[in-house]
Design an enzyme around this catalytic site. Structure first.
Site, PDB file in Angstrom:
ATOM      1  N   ASP A 138       0.841  -1.200   0.000  1.00 34.81           N
ATOM      2  CA  ASP A 138       0.000   0.000   0.000  1.00 34.81           C
ATOM      3  C   ASP A 138       0.878   1.253   0.000  1.00 34.81           C
ATOM      4  O   ASP A 138       0.381   2.379  -0.061  1.00 34.81           O
ATOM      5  CB  ASP A 138      -1.016  -0.004   1.154  1.00 34.81           C
ATOM      6  N   SER A 139       2.218   1.047   0.019  1.00 30.01           N
ATOM      7  CA  SER A 139       3.145   2.165  -0.212  1.00 30.01           C
ATOM      8  C   SER A 139       2.865   2.796  -1.568  1.00 30.01           C
ATOM      9  O   SER A 139       3.332   3.900  -1.849  1.00 30.01           O
ATOM     10  CB  SER A 139       4.600   1.684  -0.149  1.00 30.01           C
TER      11      SER A 139
ATOM     12  N   ASP B 113      -1.081  -6.246  -0.426  1.00 28.08           N
ATOM     13  CA  ASP B 113      -1.321  -5.597   0.870  1.00 28.08           C
ATOM     14  C   ASP B 113      -2.804  -5.345   1.080  1.00 28.08           C
ATOM     15  O   ASP B 113      -3.507  -4.919   0.163  1.00 28.08           O
ATOM     16  CB  ASP B 113      -0.611  -4.229   0.876  1.00 28.08           C
TER      17      ASP B 113
ATOM     18  N   LYS C 240      -1.026  -9.447   2.831  1.00 31.20           N
ATOM     19  CA  LYS C 240      -0.265  -8.979   4.007  1.00 31.20           C
ATOM     20  C   LYS C 240      -1.133  -7.999   4.779  1.00 31.20           C
ATOM     21  O   LYS C 240      -1.841  -7.186   4.168  1.00 31.20           O
ATOM     22  CB  LYS C 240       1.041  -8.295   3.575  1.00 31.20           C
TER      23      LYS C 240
ATOM     24  N   GLU D 164      -1.167  -5.508   8.617  1.00 33.10           N
ATOM     25  CA  GLU D 164      -0.336  -4.948   9.690  1.00 33.10           C
ATOM     26  C   GLU D 164      -0.975  -5.196  11.050  1.00 33.10           C
ATOM     27  O   GLU D 164      -2.195  -5.155  11.186  1.00 33.10           O
ATOM     28  CB  GLU D 164      -0.174  -3.432   9.482  1.00 33.10           C
TER      29      GLU D 164
ATOM     30  N   GLU E 149       9.507  -4.144  10.266  1.00 35.30           N
ATOM     31  CA  GLU E 149       9.888  -2.850   9.698  1.00 35.30           C
ATOM     32  C   GLU E 149      10.450  -1.931  10.771  1.00 35.30           C
ATOM     33  O   GLU E 149       9.817  -1.714  11.817  1.00 35.30           O
ATOM     34  CB  GLU E 149       8.668  -2.187   9.016  1.00 35.30           C
TER      35      GLU E 149
HETATM   36  O1  KIV Z   1       3.561  -1.094   1.629  1.00 32.68           O
HETATM   37  C1  KIV Z   1       4.706  -1.547   1.548  1.00 32.68           C
HETATM   38  O2  KIV Z   1       5.434  -1.357   0.562  1.00 32.68           O
HETATM   39  C2  KIV Z   1       5.207  -2.314   2.685  1.00 32.68           C
HETATM   40  C3  KIV Z   1       6.664  -2.593   2.721  1.00 32.68           C
HETATM   41  C4  KIV Z   1       7.392  -1.369   3.054  1.00 32.68           C
HETATM   42  C5  KIV Z   1       6.995  -3.717   3.622  1.00 32.68           C
HETATM   43  O3  KIV Z   1       4.459  -2.661   3.541  1.00 32.68           O
END
Ligand code: KIV
Length: 278
Positions: free
Chosen positions: A47-48, A86, A116, A118, A185
């Protein structure tokens, strides 16, 4: 490592065989294809993308629609790497049922192999539900960017005993709940070492040092394309941002002075056809 498709089993096998797992982010087809052809083990549609692709200040505005759209583009470009999608902010916070549905959308509509999410003990029930639905889950502890407002900024986590213990306990809980791997992280290297040693599943570090079982970076950071902010843990392997700017400057200049396009870039037409046009 094997040229076969990288899977959840490959993650677990890698830890046993001490193969350090390589992971990078991608958000669209062309980059995903290049990373896959280069041999990266896993691709994270992080989600970056909210920051590096969409220009937001953080990841909180990223939606399920954004994630489905970008995950689809990435999976179309990948043959070997394992693609992890994500789960965006609020897609797994409301209820177990909604979390399963959203994780399922990433698998069913966008063809990712795992999701993924968090967080620690507060998301254990969601992890249980998603894993029960046969969707592999990767955890994410330490600096969890979706909690930026609670954490008071993008800061190193787990430096004091209390926080370090919480992260370690959360890692053990996540493993128990069935995650196949955990991203760590921005935590101290020695804390990541303790966690990696205590877990049977692999840890993937970003700003967590060399003792993790694998590493992940944001591709735009490591290629020098995203320059708004470069964290200490990033190593730049290229300066593509500068290359792009220089190439565009040359393109503009060649248009101005008329050296592009040349005969090599144009299509012909017969004189007889041309005559009829006058
Ligand atoms: O969103 C993302 O790119 C991430 C990585 C930084 C692990 O969660």
């Amino acid at each position: 490592m094997t040229k076969n498709k990288f899977t959840v089993s490959s993650f677990l096998e890698s830890k046993k065989k001490k193969h350090n797992i390589s992971m990078l982010t991608a958000y669209e087809y062309s980059t995903a294809k290049l990373l896959d052809e280069a041999g990266v083990d896993s691709i994270l549609v992080g989600d970056s993308l909210g920051m590096v692709m969409l220009g937001y200040d953080n990841t909180l505005q990223v939606t399920m629609a954004d994630m489905v759209h970008h995950c689809k583009a990435v999976t179309r470009g990948v043959k070997r790497a394992m693609v992890v999608g994500d789960m965006p902010f609020l897609s797994y916070h409301v209820s177990v049922e909604e979390s399963i549905k959203n994780a399922g959308r990433l698998v069913q509509e966008a063809n990712v192999s795992a999701v993924k999410l968090e967080g620690g003990k507060e998301v254990i029930d969601k992890i249980h539900g998603i894993v029960k639905a046969q969707i592999p889950v990767m955890g994410h502890l330490g600096l969890t960017p979706q909690s930026v407002n609670m954490l008071g900024g993008f800061k190193v986590q787990g430096k004091d005993e209390e926080r370090a213990k919480v992260i370690l306990e959360d890692a053990l809980r996540l493993q128990e709940a069935g995650v196949f791997s955990i991203v760590l992280e921005c935590i101290p290297e020695k804390l990541a070492k303790v966690i990696s040693e205590k877990l049977d599943i692999p840890t993937i570090g970003i700003g967590a040092g060399k003792y993790c079982d694998g590493q992940v970076l944001v591709t735009q950071d490591m290629l020098g394309m995203y320059t708004d902010f470069t964290p200490k843990f990033v190593k730049q392997y290229a300066s593509l941002g500068n290359n792009i700017k220089e190439s565009v400057e040359r393109y503009i200049e060649e248009i101005q002075i008329g050296t592009f396009p040349t005969d090599a870039h144009v299509f012909g037409i017969s004189e007889s056809v041309l005559e009829k046009l006058y």
